[in-house]
Design a protein around this motif. Structure first.
Motif, PDB file in Angstrom:
ATOM      1  N   ARG A 120       0.615  -1.124   0.055  1.00 25.43           N
ATOM      2  CA  ARG A 120       0.209  -0.019  -0.004  1.00 25.43           C
ATOM      3  C   ARG A 120       1.003   1.235  -0.119  1.00 25.43           C
ATOM      4  O   ARG A 120       1.818   1.364   0.609  1.00 25.43           O
ATOM      5  CB  ARG A 120      -0.896  -0.002   1.154  1.00 25.43           C
ATOM      6  N   VAL A 121       0.497   2.151  -0.918  1.00 26.62           N
ATOM      7  CA  VAL A 121       1.426   3.093  -0.990  1.00 26.62           C
ATOM      8  C   VAL A 121       0.627   4.589  -0.958  1.00 26.62           C
ATOM      9  O   VAL A 121      -0.571   4.773  -1.425  1.00 26.62           O
ATOM     10  CB  VAL A 121       1.878   3.357  -2.550  1.00 26.62           C
ATOM     11  N   SER A 122       0.952   5.627  -0.270  1.00 23.08           N
ATOM     12  CA  SER A 122       0.204   6.970   0.038  1.00 23.08           C
ATOM     13  C   SER A 122       1.188   7.966  -0.625  1.00 23.08           C
ATOM     14  O   SER A 122       2.273   7.803  -0.548  1.00 23.08           O
ATOM     15  CB  SER A 122       0.248   7.074   1.652  1.00 23.08           C
ATOM     16  N   GLY A 163      -1.317   2.211   8.024  1.00 27.16           N
ATOM     17  CA  GLY A 163      -1.914   2.395   6.838  1.00 27.16           C
ATOM     18  C   GLY A 163      -1.472   2.416   5.491  1.00 27.16           C
ATOM     19  O   GLY A 163      -2.041   2.650   4.683  1.00 27.16           O
ATOM     20  N   PHE A 164      -0.249   2.145   5.600  1.00 24.08           N
ATOM     21  CA  PHE A 164       0.604   2.081   4.504  1.00 24.08           C
ATOM     22  C   PHE A 164       1.836   1.345   4.643  1.00 24.08           C
ATOM     23  O   PHE A 164       2.358   1.312   5.659  1.00 24.08           O
ATOM     24  CB  PHE A 164       0.933   3.666   3.830  1.00 24.08           C
ATOM     25  N   ASP A 165       2.737   1.019   3.594  1.00 23.36           N
ATOM     26  CA  ASP A 165       3.858   0.196   3.630  1.00 23.36           C
ATOM     27  C   ASP A 165       4.932   1.435   3.291  1.00 23.36           C
ATOM     28  O   ASP A 165       6.092   1.539   3.859  1.00 23.36           O
ATOM     29  CB  ASP A 165       4.036  -0.761   2.609  1.00 23.36           C
ATOM     30  N   LEU A 166       4.579   2.196   1.927  1.00 28.00           N
ATOM     31  CA  LEU A 166       5.551   3.202   1.705  1.00 28.00           C
ATOM     32  C   LEU A 166       4.761   4.568   1.098  1.00 28.00           C
ATOM     33  O   LEU A 166       3.642   4.330   0.976  1.00 28.00           O
ATOM     34  CB  LEU A 166       6.138   2.668   0.506  1.00 28.00           C
ATOM     35  N   LEU A 283      10.253  22.199  -3.696  1.00 23.45           N
ATOM     36  CA  LEU A 283       9.821  21.583  -2.581  1.00 23.45           C
ATOM     37  C   LEU A 283      10.226  20.082  -2.842  1.00 23.45           C
ATOM     38  O   LEU A 283      10.459  19.378  -3.893  1.00 23.45           O
ATOM     39  CB  LEU A 283       8.489  21.618  -2.332  1.00 23.45           C
ATOM     40  N   PRO A 284      10.808  19.213  -1.645  1.00 21.54           N
ATOM     41  CA  PRO A 284      11.330  17.932  -1.783  1.00 21.54           C
ATOM     42  C   PRO A 284      10.192  17.038  -1.773  1.00 21.54           C
ATOM     43  O   PRO A 284       9.297  17.375  -1.040  1.00 21.54           O
ATOM     44  CB  PRO A 284      12.219  17.883  -0.684  1.00 21.54           C
ATOM     45  N   ILE A 285      10.309  15.712  -2.250  1.00 21.56           N
ATOM     46  CA  ILE A 285       9.519  14.809  -2.128  1.00 21.56           C
ATOM     47  C   ILE A 285      10.338  13.588  -1.773  1.00 21.56           C
ATOM     48  O   ILE A 285      11.228  13.267  -2.151  1.00 21.56           O
ATOM     49  CB  ILE A 285       8.674  14.216  -3.722  1.00 21.56           C
ATOM     50  N   THR A 286       9.603  13.224  -0.352  1.00 22.54           N
ATOM     51  CA  THR A 286      10.410  12.244   0.251  1.00 22.54           C
ATOM     52  C   THR A 286       9.786  10.757   0.114  1.00 22.54           C
ATOM     53  O   THR A 286       8.391  10.844   0.272  1.00 22.54           O
ATOM     54  CB  THR A 286      10.579  12.772   1.728  1.00 22.54           C
ATOM     55  N   VAL A 287      10.791   9.651   0.203  1.00 29.43           N
ATOM     56  CA  VAL A 287      10.024   8.353   0.372  1.00 29.43           C
ATOM     57  C   VAL A 287      10.062   8.092   1.637  1.00 29.43           C
ATOM     58  O   VAL A 287      11.234   8.038   2.265  1.00 29.43           O
ATOM     59  CB  VAL A 287      10.789   7.263  -0.577  1.00 29.43           C
ATOM     60  N   ALA A 288       9.129   7.532   2.273  1.00 28.26           N
ATOM     61  CA  ALA A 288       9.008   7.181   3.597  1.00 28.26           C
ATOM     62  C   ALA A 288       8.694   5.701   4.001  1.00 28.26           C
ATOM     63  O   ALA A 288       7.220   5.565   3.330  1.00 28.26           O
ATOM     64  CB  ALA A 288       8.258   8.266   4.639  1.00 28.26           C
ATOM     65  N   VAL A 289       9.240   4.810   4.527  1.00 34.42           N
ATOM     66  CA  VAL A 289       8.956   3.361   4.652  1.00 34.42           C
ATOM     67  C   VAL A 289       8.898   3.160   6.128  1.00 34.42           C
ATOM     68  O   VAL A 289       9.489   3.621   6.823  1.00 34.42           O
ATOM     69  CB  VAL A 289      10.099   2.766   3.789  1.00 34.42           C
ATOM     70  N   ARG A 290       7.673   2.468   6.465  1.00 37.12           N
ATOM     71  CA  ARG A 290       7.588   1.951   7.651  1.00 37.12           C
ATOM     72  C   ARG A 290       8.735   1.013   7.871  1.00 37.12           C
ATOM     73  O   ARG A 290       9.216   0.159   7.229  1.00 37.12           O
ATOM     74  CB  ARG A 290       6.275   1.257   7.923  1.00 37.12           C
TER      75      ARG A 290
END
Length: 320
Positions: A120-122, A163-166, A283-290
């Motif tokens: 699941r990706v947000s 609620g998400f993986d990434l 602006l930056p886009i960040t990848v956040a992974v649980r």
């Protein structure tokens, strides 16, 4: 019982000394229910994914907590979240799930097991649609047994993410439960339609913007500090606002005002860039992974696909 309330469990809160757990008492199948709640953050959604009713999910998690003697899930501000121990158990449970899927592949005669499960990706509305979606479609083509879910919303991540993986987020989130990396930057600028400019004229300076209608997010509902209009255009407020960037784009195309829009969306529409030298917001886009999902092979594949998409299309994100 409320459909998203778990059954009361007799599992004690974790303490410094815990009783030993007999592995023979653990039901590996119960771990699937914990994984589903970890991925969705809600009992009802987890139940739908598992093909059962929400009371079954609640009951199985309560049974697992009773067996291990500690709380694994707790009520958060936005659904259910795993405790620290729950996240550790979930990580181990995912490895068991992957092993079961490999057994199924081997039994079916597949020498190279394919990826299974759900990722699941947000992501924000615009970036999620224009950049994440093509990347996820390619992942699905290569791994047809993998289920991919995309949630689009421009919001900050909760302190205890669930609620998400990434997640793809604007700015840099701060949470001990996340592993983050910079994906790309993107540009926002001022855009207007020819009809609007013909009717209202073209602003030649930033000061002249005060005489025009701006289009942007609803400030009171905006959960991403980096997007606040006061930060980039002090003293100005939108005349037309929406929580959805595509509504902002459409309003700009319809001549409702001057839109503060991502370049990658505005350049697809019949719009004119205004004051490009004065207003060039990056602006930056960040990848956040649980943290517990970092080692999941499917999450790694999705992460790589997003990196490739952003790198290949960098000119759209930060045009000269």
């Amino acid at each position: 019982m409320h459909p998203d309330s778990p059954e009361e469990s007799s599992a004690p809160r974790p303490t410094g000394t815990r009783r030993a757990v007999d592995p023979r008492r653990l039901r590996a199948d119960d771990l699937r229910y914990l994984l589903a709640v970890s991925r969705t953050g809600r009992l009802v959604t987890a139940a739908d994914a598992l093909g059962v009713d929400h009371t079954t999910v609640s009951r199985r998690i309560a049974a697992l907590e009773k067996t291990v003697g500690v709380r694994l899930v707790e009520r958060g501000t936005d659904g259910w979240t795993l405790t620290d121990i729950g996240r550790a158990v979930s990580e181990d449970a995912r490895a068991i799930e992957e092993a079961l899927n490999r057994v199924v592949d081997r039994a079916a005669g597949q020498d190279s097991p394919s990826l299974h499960g759900t990722v699941r990706v947000s992501a924000p509305d615009g970036f999620g649609t224009v950049f994440a979606t093509p990347a996820l479609v390619r992942v699905r083509r290569r791994h047809p047994r993998l289920q991919v879910e995309l949630i689009t919303a421009t919001r900050q991540l909760a302190l205890h993410p669930s609620g998400f993986d990434l997640a793809l987020v604007i700015g840099v989130p701060s949470s001990s439960g996340l592993v983050t990396e910079h994906l790309t930057d993107y540009t926002l600028g001022l855009y207007a339609s020819d009809d609007y400019l013909a009717l209202h004229g073209r602003p030649r300076t930033v000061a002249e913007l005060r005489e025009h209608s701006l289009i942007f997010y609803i400030e009171s509902l905006l959960q991403v500090g980096d997007l606040g209009i006061e930060r980039h255009l002090p003293g100005m407020s939108p005349a037309f606002s929406s929580t959805n960037v595509f509504a902002q784009l459409e309003a700009t195309c319809q001549g409702a005002g001057i839109g503060v829009l991502p370049a990658f969306l505005a350049q697809r529409a019949p719009l004119r860039r205004l004051l490009a030298d004065e207003i060039d917001i990056r602006l930056p886009i960040t990848v956040a992974v649980r943290r517990e999902a970092v080692t999941h092979p499917a999450v790694g594949v999705v992460r790589a696909a997003l990196r490739h998409e952003a790198a290949e299309r960098a000119a759209e994100l930060t045009p000269e």
